[in-house]
Design a protein around this motif. Structure first.
Motif, PDB file in Angstrom:
ATOM      1  N   TYR A 121      46.907 -27.273 -51.206  1.00 15.42           N
ATOM      2  CA  TYR A 121      48.231 -27.809 -50.887  1.00 15.42           C
ATOM      3  C   TYR A 121      49.078 -27.906 -52.150  1.00 15.42           C
ATOM      4  O   TYR A 121      50.222 -27.469 -52.188  1.00 15.42           O
ATOM      5  CB  TYR A 121      48.111 -29.182 -50.231  1.00 15.42           C
ATOM      6  CG  TYR A 121      49.445 -29.759 -49.835  1.00 15.42           C
ATOM      7  CD1 TYR A 121      49.910 -29.653 -48.529  1.00 15.42           C
ATOM      8  CD2 TYR A 121      50.263 -30.396 -50.769  1.00 15.42           C
ATOM      9  CE1 TYR A 121      51.147 -30.168 -48.162  1.00 15.42           C
ATOM     10  CE2 TYR A 121      51.498 -30.908 -50.421  1.00 15.42           C
ATOM     11  CZ  TYR A 121      51.940 -30.793 -49.119  1.00 15.42           C
ATOM     12  OH  TYR A 121      53.171 -31.284 -48.770  1.00 15.42           O
ATOM     13  N   LEU A 122      48.466 -28.475 -53.192  1.00 16.94           N
ATOM     14  CA  LEU A 122      49.213 -28.649 -54.442  1.00 16.94           C
ATOM     15  C   LEU A 122      49.617 -27.294 -55.023  1.00 16.94           C
ATOM     16  O   LEU A 122      50.755 -27.109 -55.461  1.00 16.94           O
ATOM     17  CB  LEU A 122      48.372 -29.425 -55.465  1.00 16.94           C
ATOM     18  CG  LEU A 122      48.019 -30.864 -55.088  1.00 16.94           C
ATOM     19  CD1 LEU A 122      47.105 -31.475 -56.133  1.00 16.94           C
ATOM     20  CD2 LEU A 122      49.284 -31.703 -54.926  1.00 16.94           C
ATOM     21  N   LEU A 123      48.670 -26.355 -55.020  1.00 16.52           N
ATOM     22  CA  LEU A 123      49.006 -25.016 -55.517  1.00 16.52           C
ATOM     23  C   LEU A 123      50.157 -24.429 -54.712  1.00 16.52           C
ATOM     24  O   LEU A 123      51.111 -23.900 -55.267  1.00 16.52           O
ATOM     25  CB  LEU A 123      47.791 -24.083 -55.414  1.00 16.52           C
ATOM     26  CG  LEU A 123      46.634 -24.332 -56.367  1.00 16.52           C
ATOM     27  CD1 LEU A 123      45.573 -23.251 -56.203  1.00 16.52           C
ATOM     28  CD2 LEU A 123      47.121 -24.361 -57.824  1.00 16.52           C
ATOM     29  N   ASN A 124      50.037 -24.558 -53.400  1.00 11.00           N
ATOM     30  CA  ASN A 124      51.086 -23.994 -52.565  1.00 11.00           C
ATOM     31  C   ASN A 124      52.407 -24.681 -52.796  1.00 11.00           C
ATOM     32  O   ASN A 124      53.461 -24.039 -52.797  1.00 11.00           O
ATOM     33  CB  ASN A 124      50.698 -24.109 -51.080  1.00 11.00           C
ATOM     34  CG  ASN A 124      50.059 -22.823 -50.606  1.00 11.00           C
ATOM     35  OD1 ASN A 124      50.757 -21.896 -50.212  1.00 11.00           O
ATOM     36  ND2 ASN A 124      48.745 -22.734 -50.690  1.00 11.00           N
TER      37      ASN A 124
ATOM     38  N   TRP B   9      53.705 -23.043 -55.785  1.00  2.00           N
ATOM     39  CA  TRP B   9      54.216 -21.669 -55.586  1.00  2.00           C
ATOM     40  C   TRP B   9      55.513 -21.677 -54.780  1.00  2.00           C
ATOM     41  O   TRP B   9      56.439 -20.915 -55.070  1.00  2.00           O
ATOM     42  CB  TRP B   9      53.181 -20.798 -54.873  1.00  2.00           C
ATOM     43  CG  TRP B   9      51.863 -20.661 -55.589  1.00  2.00           C
ATOM     44  CD1 TRP B   9      50.639 -20.964 -55.102  1.00  2.00           C
ATOM     45  CD2 TRP B   9      51.652 -20.170 -56.920  1.00  2.00           C
ATOM     46  NE1 TRP B   9      49.670 -20.725 -56.034  1.00  2.00           N
ATOM     47  CE2 TRP B   9      50.259 -20.237 -57.166  1.00  2.00           C
ATOM     48  CE3 TRP B   9      52.494 -19.712 -57.940  1.00  2.00           C
ATOM     49  CZ2 TRP B   9      49.694 -19.840 -58.373  1.00  2.00           C
ATOM     50  CZ3 TRP B   9      51.931 -19.325 -59.143  1.00  2.00           C
ATOM     51  CH2 TRP B   9      50.551 -19.390 -59.353  1.00  2.00           C
ATOM     52  N   GLU B  10      55.574 -22.564 -53.802  1.00  2.00           N
ATOM     53  CA  GLU B  10      56.807 -22.656 -53.015  1.00  2.00           C
ATOM     54  C   GLU B  10      57.961 -23.108 -53.908  1.00  2.00           C
ATOM     55  O   GLU B  10      59.070 -22.583 -53.843  1.00  2.00           O
ATOM     56  CB  GLU B  10      56.648 -23.663 -51.862  1.00  2.00           C
ATOM     57  CG  GLU B  10      55.661 -23.245 -50.780  1.00  2.00           C
ATOM     58  CD  GLU B  10      56.186 -22.116 -49.894  1.00  2.00           C
ATOM     59  OE1 GLU B  10      57.273 -21.567 -50.155  1.00  2.00           O
ATOM     60  OE2 GLU B  10      55.467 -21.759 -48.925  1.00  2.00           O
TER      61      GLU B  10
ATOM     62  N   LEU C 234      50.042 -17.076 -49.124  1.00  2.00           N
ATOM     63  CA  LEU C 234      51.333 -16.421 -48.881  1.00  2.00           C
ATOM     64  C   LEU C 234      52.365 -16.759 -49.952  1.00  2.00           C
ATOM     65  O   LEU C 234      53.098 -15.883 -50.410  1.00  2.00           O
ATOM     66  CB  LEU C 234      51.869 -16.836 -47.505  1.00  2.00           C
ATOM     67  CG  LEU C 234      51.175 -16.141 -46.317  1.00  2.00           C
ATOM     68  CD1 LEU C 234      51.618 -16.768 -44.994  1.00  2.00           C
ATOM     69  CD2 LEU C 234      51.480 -14.636 -46.330  1.00  2.00           C
ATOM     70  N   ALA C 235      52.393 -18.007 -50.335  1.00  2.00           N
ATOM     71  CA  ALA C 235      53.413 -18.407 -51.300  1.00  2.00           C
ATOM     72  C   ALA C 235      53.165 -17.729 -52.652  1.00  2.00           C
ATOM     73  O   ALA C 235      54.111 -17.273 -53.309  1.00  2.00           O
ATOM     74  CB  ALA C 235      53.403 -19.926 -51.467  1.00  2.00           C
ATOM     75  N   TYR C 236      51.900 -17.682 -53.019  1.00  2.00           N
ATOM     76  CA  TYR C 236      51.568 -16.999 -54.282  1.00  2.00           C
ATOM     77  C   TYR C 236      51.963 -15.527 -54.197  1.00  2.00           C
ATOM     78  O   TYR C 236      52.580 -14.979 -55.124  1.00  2.00           O
ATOM     79  CB  TYR C 236      50.056 -17.134 -54.534  1.00  2.00           C
ATOM     80  CG  TYR C 236      49.595 -16.561 -55.856  1.00  2.00           C
ATOM     81  CD1 TYR C 236      50.173 -16.951 -57.054  1.00  2.00           C
ATOM     82  CD2 TYR C 236      48.552 -15.636 -55.891  1.00  2.00           C
ATOM     83  CE1 TYR C 236      49.728 -16.434 -58.261  1.00  2.00           C
ATOM     84  CE2 TYR C 236      48.099 -15.111 -57.101  1.00  2.00           C
ATOM     85  CZ  TYR C 236      48.690 -15.514 -58.285  1.00  2.00           C
ATOM     86  OH  TYR C 236      48.255 -15.016 -59.476  1.00  2.00           O
ATOM     87  N   LYS C 237      51.622 -14.912 -53.087  1.00  2.00           N
ATOM     88  CA  LYS C 237      51.963 -13.503 -52.917  1.00  2.00           C
ATOM     89  C   LYS C 237      53.475 -13.295 -52.903  1.00  2.00           C
ATOM     90  O   LYS C 237      53.962 -12.265 -53.357  1.00  2.00           O
ATOM     91  CB  LYS C 237      51.304 -12.970 -51.641  1.00  2.00           C
ATOM     92  CG  LYS C 237      49.778 -12.854 -51.792  1.00  2.00           C
ATOM     93  CD  LYS C 237      49.099 -12.140 -50.655  1.00  2.00           C
ATOM     94  CE  LYS C 237      48.858 -13.035 -49.488  1.00  2.00           C
ATOM     95  NZ  LYS C 237      47.879 -12.483 -48.516  1.00  2.00           N
TER      96      LYS C 237
END
Lengths: 224, 224, 224, 224
Positions: free
Chosen positions: D72-75, D78-79, D151-154
Motif C-alpha cells: 500500500y505504502l509503495l503504491n 508510486w501514485e 500498476l502504479a509502478y509500471k
DNA sequence: CATGAATGAGGCTTCATTCAT
DNA sequence: GATGAATGAAGCCTCATTCAT
C-alpha cells in the motif's frame, strides 16, 4: 610451604581430578573467572570451552555437569577455608581469641598464606558470597547431602560451633549461631555492595574492619 | 475484612496486572505451585502453560519473563508480609512485644487473616524460604534495585529496624540485625528440613515454637 | 583444471568452513535449492535441517544465522563471478572485447568452466537475481560493509570499472555505470520473467542473446 | 490546491481505506516511520500497535498483513510520483525538457507541491529507496502482479517510456531504459550513503545536483 | 587423553491471527 | 468500529550430551 599443601575435594564431584592436569587446572581457574563474570545461570560449558580454547567434550572428561563443577568450586573453597581456619588457630588456646581469628579469616580472604596458581581465592571468595547459596538451594539438596557434597561446609560450621562451645559450654544454639555467623558475614559484604539499605556496613576502605567489629559485637552479645 | 484488601505490586514487574483477570490469577496460583514443585531452575513458561492448559504466548501477555514473574511473587510475598506485620502490631505500644509478634509473623505464615483465593500463602512462604535468595543474587541486582524491585523487602527490614530502634535507640547495627533476623529465620527452617547439621532447630511438630524461642533468645541477647 | 580451484569466502561469514565437510557442503547445496524454492523470507534453518535430515543445531555450527548464510552464498557467487570474469578475459587485450565478454559472463552463467559439486551455479545465479538485493538492503548494511561482507561484490564492480576506464580513460562515471550494468542485467532477467512491462527483453529461447545485444547497445552508447 | 487532491490506491490492498479515518491515517503515518526506523523485516503489527497506542486487532481492520500494508505504502508513493510527474510536466511540450523535469522529480522528492498531513513524503521516499525492491522481489510477484499491485509502478515506467519515445521514436529499448532510470536513480542515492565504492556520486550537499547531472549525461548518451 | 563433529531436546520469544465484547 | 484478550504455530537459538577418531 603452602605449595606442599593440596586441597582434597570429594571425589564424587568429578570424573577426573582437575587438579591433576594442565587442562583441569585451566578449567578450574577459568570457570571461577567466568561464573564471576556471567553469573552461574549464564555460565555454560560451551562458553567455558570457548574461553579456554578447548571443547565441551574435554570439559565433560572432568565434570559431569555444571552443577557438579560449581559444587566442586564451593567445596574447594570450604576445604580451603577449613584449612585456613585451622592453620591460623593452631596454638591459640583462648577460645575467644580463636573465634576472633576465625571471623577475621572469614571476612578477609586476602590474609591467605596458601597459594595455588590455578585458583584465584579472591574471585572465588566473591563468587561464594554472590552465588554460594545456590549450591544448597536446589531440588537435589537431600540427595547431594547424602553424597557428602556439603561436608566441607558443615565442617566450617562445626569448627565455629566447637569454638563457641569452648567459650560457653552451655550455650543452647551453637549450630544455628555458627551458620548465622557464616551467612551474616557473607550477606553483609554482598549487601554493602548492592543493597546498602539492608546492612549497617558501608562499602569502602574500612569495610572489613567495620564488619569484623560488628560481627565481634554481635557474637559477644550473644555469647554474653 | 481481609477480602477488601488487595496487595499492590511494583507495576514494572508485569505487563498486564495478573490480579486483574482469571487467567492472571491462574498464572499466579500455579506458578507458585510449580516453582515449589520443580524448583525455579526447572520451572518454565512452557510447563506452566501446559499445567494450566493455556499457552506460553498467553503468559507472556502478563510477564516479560520468568525472572520477572518470580520477582513478582517475591514482591507479592514481601508486600503481604508487610501488611501482616503492620496489621498484627497495630495498637501494640511495647516495642519488645511488637518485635516478638513480628518474629511470630515471620515464622508462622499460617496465622494469617488475609485470604486471597489465588495465592496459597503457605506454599509461597516455603518458596520464599527455598528460592527467595535467588531473587536478589543475580547479575542484574543493581539495575533491578534501581527499578525498585526490592523496595518491599527493604520495607520489611525497615520495620524490623524501626522496632529495634524503639527498643534500644542507641543500637549501632539495626539494619544488619534486621536483615539477619529475616535470613536466619528462613535459613533455619530450610536447614531443619535439609541440612540439620547447620541448625539447632529440629524439624517436627514443635519447630515453630523452638524457632521462635531461639530467635527471641538471640534478639534479646543482642539487644541486651 | 577448475577442479583445483577453490572459492574463498570472507571467514567472518561462517563459524566453521562449510566447504570443509560433507555436512557443510550439503548445507550449501540445499540452502540454495530451498531459498530458491521458498524465497529468503520463508526459508528457515528448521526447514533446511528437515530437508537434509539433519538438525538446526548442526547448521548453527556452521552459520550464526540465516542472514550470514545468505551473505555467504552471495559472496560465494561474487567470488565465483570474479573468477569467471578474470578467467575468461585473460590474454584479451582489447578492452571493448573484454567488456563484451564480461557482459556475456554476467548474463550467461552456463558458460562456466568451474564445477563444484556442492554448488549449483545456475540456481545460485537465479537466486542472486531474485534475492540478491536483499543482501545489502538491510538495517545493518554499514556494519556489514565494515566487516568486508561486500568486498567481493565491489570487486566485480571494480573490474567492470577498470575495463570501462581502459576503453575511455576520461569517462566521468565509471563506478555508477559499472554497478548499473550489474543491476540492469539482473533486473531485466527478473522483469522478463515476472514484470514484462518493465523490460524490453522477452523471456524465451533468445533472451540471453537479446539481453546481451541490449546491454552492448546501451554500453556502447554510454561510452560513445 | 494540493489539499483537494487525494491519492487513490488499489483497493485490493486494504480492507478498510486507511485514508478515510483518523486511526487509518495514524497507521499510514507511523508505519512509514517505523519501517524506516526498524527495517521492513523487523517491523511488525505489534510494534506498530504499541507505537500508536492501539492494538494489533485494530490494524487488522485496515490491512490483511504487513506485506499488503507495505505494498500500500509503495503504491501510495508510486501514485503520488505519477501525480508529481504529470503535474510538473503539464504544458511542457519539449520532450527533452520533460524528461529532465521527470529526472528532477525522481531525485528530489522535496520539490513537492502536494501536502498530505498523514504521509511524510521524505521518509517515504527514503523508504522506497531502501526497501522498495522488496516489494516486487517476492515469491508472490506473479500473483500480486495479476491483482494489479504494480500498476502504479509500471505507470511511472510507462510515462518515462512515453517521453523517451517522444524524444526518439525509433529507440529500441524504451522500457528497459525507463526502468533502469528509476532503479539507477534510487540505487545511487542508496550507494552514496552506504556503499560509496559502487557509485560515482558523493553523499553530501550537492548530491542531488550531481546525480541529476549524471543521469542527464547517461540518458543523453543513450538517446544519442 | 583430548578433541572435532554432530545432534535431540527444549528454552525463550514473537508472529500472525481470531474471537468476543 | 475499535479494542481487549487469548492463542496456535513457528522462529531462533542454546544446552547438554554422545560418539568417533
Amino acid at each position: 610451604m603452602g605449595h606442599f599443601l593440596s586441597i582434597t575435594v570429594n571425589d564424587k564431584l568429578y570424573i577426573k581430578d582437575p587438579q591433576s592436569s594442565d587442562l583441569g587446572q585451566k578449567i578450574l581457574k577459568n570457570s571461577i573467572i567466568l561464573i564471576d563474570e556471567l553469573g552461574l545461570d549464564n555460565f555454560t560449558f560451551k562458553k567455558l570451552a570457548d574461553h579456554i580454547e578447548s571443547t565441551e567434550a574435554s570439559i565433560y572428561r572432568y565434570f559431569e555437569n555444571k552443577q557438579k563443577l560449581f559444587l566442586y568450586l564451593l567445596n574447594w573453597y570450604w576445604e580451603w577455608l577449613n584449612f585456613m581456619l585451622e592453620n591460623n588457630t593452631i596454638n591459640v588456646s583462648d577460645p575467644r581469641k580463636k573465634l576472633r581469628i576465625m571471623l577475621m579469616v572469614l571476612i578477609d580472604s586476602a590474609k591467605r598464606n596458601l597459594d595455588v596458581e590455578y585458583i584465584d581465592e579472591d574471585i572465588l571468595h566473591r563468587l561464594v558470597i554472590v552465588e554460594g547459596a545456590k549450591g544448597y538451594h536446589t531440588k537435589f539438596v537431600d540427595q547431594q547431602n547424602n553424597e557428602g557434597f556439603f561436608l566441607a561446609y558443615k565442617q566450617v560450621c562445626a569448627s565455629l560451633s566447637q569454638t563457641i562451645m569452648e567459650i560457653k559450654p552451655d550455650f543452647p544454639y551453637t549450630r544455628s549461631v555458627a551458620s548465622m555467623i557464616l551467612e551474616m558475614t557473607f550477606s553483609n559484604i554482598y549487601f554493602s555492595d548492592h543493597l546498602p539499605k539492608l546492612t549497617s556496613i558501608e562499602s569502602g576502605e574500612d569495610r572489613q574492619d567495620e564488619l569484623l567489629k560488628m560481627m565481634e559485637f554481635i557474637v559477644d552479645k550473644i555469647l554474653g
